[in-house]
Design a protein around this motif. Structure first.
Motif, PDB file in Angstrom:
ATOM      1  N   ALA A  33      -4.186  33.702  -0.649  1.00 18.65           N
ATOM      2  CA  ALA A  33      -5.489  33.028  -0.607  1.00 18.65           C
ATOM      3  C   ALA A  33      -6.415  33.405  -1.753  1.00 18.65           C
ATOM      4  N   GLY A  34      -5.878  33.762  -2.900  1.00 23.12           N
ATOM      5  CA  GLY A  34      -6.738  34.086  -4.038  1.00 23.12           C
ATOM      6  C   GLY A  34      -7.511  32.862  -4.505  1.00 23.12           C
ATOM      7  N   ALA A  35      -8.767  33.064  -4.877  1.00 24.74           N
ATOM      8  CA  ALA A  35      -9.585  31.962  -5.407  1.00 24.74           C
ATOM      9  C   ALA A  35      -8.977  31.482  -6.723  1.00 24.74           C
ATOM     10  N   ILE A  36      -9.004  30.172  -6.942  1.00 22.72           N
ATOM     11  CA  ILE A  36      -8.391  29.591  -8.134  1.00 22.72           C
ATOM     12  C   ILE A  36      -9.472  29.038  -9.048  1.00 22.72           C
ATOM     13  N   PHE A  37      -9.431  29.470 -10.309  1.00 22.57           N
ATOM     14  CA  PHE A  37     -10.299  28.954 -11.359  1.00 22.57           C
ATOM     15  C   PHE A  37      -9.407  28.266 -12.379  1.00 22.57           C
ATOM     16  N   ILE A  38      -9.872  27.125 -12.880  1.00 17.06           N
ATOM     17  CA  ILE A  38      -9.080  26.334 -13.812  1.00 17.06           C
ATOM     18  C   ILE A  38      -9.857  26.157 -15.108  1.00 17.06           C
ATOM     19  N   ASP A  48     -13.858  23.431 -20.335  1.00 13.61           N
ATOM     20  CA  ASP A  48     -14.528  23.257 -19.043  1.00 13.61           C
ATOM     21  C   ASP A  48     -13.959  24.322 -18.115  1.00 13.61           C
ATOM     22  N   LEU A  49     -14.758  24.755 -17.157  1.00 18.13           N
ATOM     23  CA  LEU A  49     -14.279  25.693 -16.154  1.00 18.13           C
ATOM     24  C   LEU A  49     -14.522  25.093 -14.780  1.00 18.13           C
ATOM     25  N   TYR A  50     -13.478  25.028 -13.988  1.00 15.00           N
ATOM     26  CA  TYR A  50     -13.559  24.548 -12.618  1.00 15.00           C
ATOM     27  C   TYR A  50     -13.377  25.735 -11.687  1.00 15.00           C
ATOM     28  N   ALA A  51     -14.218  25.801 -10.674  1.00 16.63           N
ATOM     29  CA  ALA A  51     -14.212  26.901  -9.713  1.00 16.63           C
ATOM     30  C   ALA A  51     -14.055  26.324  -8.310  1.00 16.63           C
ATOM     31  N   PRO A  52     -13.685  27.172  -7.353  1.00 13.57           N
ATOM     32  CA  PRO A  52     -13.596  26.666  -5.978  1.00 13.57           C
ATOM     33  C   PRO A  52     -14.943  26.106  -5.524  1.00 13.57           C
ATOM     34  N   ALA A  53     -14.906  24.935  -4.926  1.00 17.12           N
ATOM     35  CA  ALA A  53     -16.130  24.338  -4.385  1.00 17.12           C
ATOM     36  C   ALA A  53     -16.517  25.101  -3.123  1.00 17.12           C
ATOM     37  N   PRO A  54     -17.789  25.070  -2.769  1.00 15.19           N
ATOM     38  CA  PRO A  54     -18.221  25.727  -1.523  1.00 15.19           C
ATOM     39  C   PRO A  54     -17.427  25.196  -0.326  1.00 15.19           C
ATOM     40  N   GLN A  55     -17.213  26.058   0.659  1.00 10.59           N
ATOM     41  CA  GLN A  55     -16.428  25.708   1.841  1.00 10.59           C
ATOM     42  C   GLN A  55     -16.922  24.441   2.531  1.00 10.59           C
ATOM     43  N   MET A  56     -18.228  24.215   2.521  1.00 16.35           N
ATOM     44  CA  MET A  56     -18.757  23.026   3.194  1.00 16.35           C
ATOM     45  C   MET A  56     -18.282  21.736   2.540  1.00 16.35           C
ATOM     46  N   MET A  57     -17.757  21.814   1.312  1.00 15.85           N
ATOM     47  CA  MET A  57     -17.259  20.629   0.620  1.00 15.85           C
ATOM     48  C   MET A  57     -15.751  20.471   0.763  1.00 15.85           C
ATOM     49  N   ALA A  58     -15.114  21.391   1.465  1.00 14.51           N
ATOM     50  CA  ALA A  58     -13.666  21.303   1.664  1.00 14.51           C
ATOM     51  C   ALA A  58     -13.342  20.096   2.536  1.00 14.51           C
ATOM     52  N   GLU A  60     -11.536  17.860   5.441  1.00 13.69           N
ATOM     53  CA  GLU A  60     -11.302  18.153   6.849  1.00 13.69           C
ATOM     54  C   GLU A  60      -9.917  18.740   7.073  1.00 13.69           C
ATOM     55  N   ASP A  61      -8.985  18.407   6.174  1.00 15.36           N
ATOM     56  CA  ASP A  61      -7.631  18.931   6.299  1.00 15.36           C
ATOM     57  C   ASP A  61      -7.481  20.300   5.622  1.00 15.36           C
ATOM     58  N   GLY A  62      -8.582  20.860   5.122  1.00 14.79           N
ATOM     59  CA  GLY A  62      -8.534  22.161   4.469  1.00 14.79           C
ATOM     60  C   GLY A  62      -8.119  22.097   3.016  1.00 14.79           C
ATOM     61  N   GLU A  63      -8.074  20.884   2.457  1.00 16.18           N
ATOM     62  CA  GLU A  63      -7.664  20.714   1.059  1.00 16.18           C
ATOM     63  C   GLU A  63      -8.607  21.469   0.126  1.00 16.18           C
ATOM     64  N   ARG A  64      -8.022  22.110  -0.869  1.00 11.35           N
ATOM     65  CA  ARG A  64      -8.836  22.794  -1.878  1.00 11.35           C
ATOM     66  C   ARG A  64      -9.597  21.761  -2.696  1.00 11.35           C
ATOM     67  N   ARG A  65     -10.850  22.054  -2.965  1.00 11.18           N
ATOM     68  CA  ARG A  65     -11.660  21.217  -3.848  1.00 11.18           C
ATOM     69  C   ARG A  65     -12.295  22.130  -4.895  1.00 11.18           C
ATOM     70  N   PHE A  66     -12.598  21.536  -6.024  1.00  8.14           N
ATOM     71  CA  PHE A  66     -13.154  22.294  -7.136  1.00  8.14           C
ATOM     72  C   PHE A  66     -14.459  21.672  -7.591  1.00  8.14           C
ATOM     73  N   GLU A  67     -15.288  22.507  -8.210  1.00  4.05           N
ATOM     74  CA  GLU A  67     -16.515  22.020  -8.833  1.00  4.05           C
ATOM     75  C   GLU A  67     -16.492  22.447 -10.287  1.00  4.05           C
ATOM     76  N   ARG A  68     -17.065  21.594 -11.128  1.00  5.21           N
ATOM     77  CA  ARG A  68     -17.140  21.942 -12.549  1.00  5.21           C
ATOM     78  C   ARG A  68     -18.267  22.949 -12.710  1.00  5.21           C
ATOM     79  N   ARG A  69     -17.923  24.147 -13.132  1.00  3.53           N
ATOM     80  CA  ARG A  69     -18.904  25.211 -13.300  1.00  3.53           C
ATOM     81  C   ARG A  69     -19.471  25.218 -14.721  1.00  3.53           C
ATOM     82  N   LEU A  70     -18.635  24.993 -15.722  1.00  8.75           N
ATOM     83  CA  LEU A  70     -19.063  24.950 -17.123  1.00  8.75           C
ATOM     84  C   LEU A  70     -18.484  23.703 -17.772  1.00  8.75           C
TER      85      LEU A  70
END
Length: 112
Positions: A33-38, A48-58, A60-70
């Motif tokens: 379960a390590g956090a993934i940064f891309i 660009d840097l993508y980071a794990p999106a906040p849990q509230m944005m996951a 419903e099936d628990g799919e990983r989502r990312f947010e653009r951080r930089l």
């Protein structure tokens, strides 16, 4: 149930290579379960840097989502951000992608 980090990374790198791009694991995190940064490298030298999106944005099936951080920053800015994150979470993953477009390689939350 969320897909293990190591399996997600393996699938992502295979898809990138399938598109004719390049992917490398710069930092290996916790398999389960390590956090993934891309890190997405552009041809003009910016990244660009993508980071794990906040849990509230996951999904419903628990799919990983990312947010653009930089967006379109120098490599040193990405390195500094990852160094700060690693002080709090030593089990994070960092994956480098060198592909023209990300397309649907991974789900990204809206930038709005």
């Amino acid at each position: 149930m969320r897909l293990r980090s190591d399996i997600f990374i393996s699938a992502l790198t295979r898809r990138v290579f399938g598109l004719g791009g390049f992917a490398a694991i710069e930092r290996r995190g916790a398999d389960q379960a390590g956090a993934i940064f891309i890190r997405h490298r552009h041809r003009d030298g910016t990244e660009d840097l993508y980071a794990p999106a906040p849990q509230m944005m996951a999904g419903e099936d628990g799919e990983r989502r990312f947010e653009r951080r930089l967006t379109r920053v120098e490599a040193a800015d990405v390195d500094a951000t990852i160094a700060r994150e690693a002080r709090f979470d030593s089990d994070l993953w960092l994956v480098e992608l060198d592909v023209d477009t990300l397309g649907d390689l991974f789900p990204v939350t809206d930038d709005t």
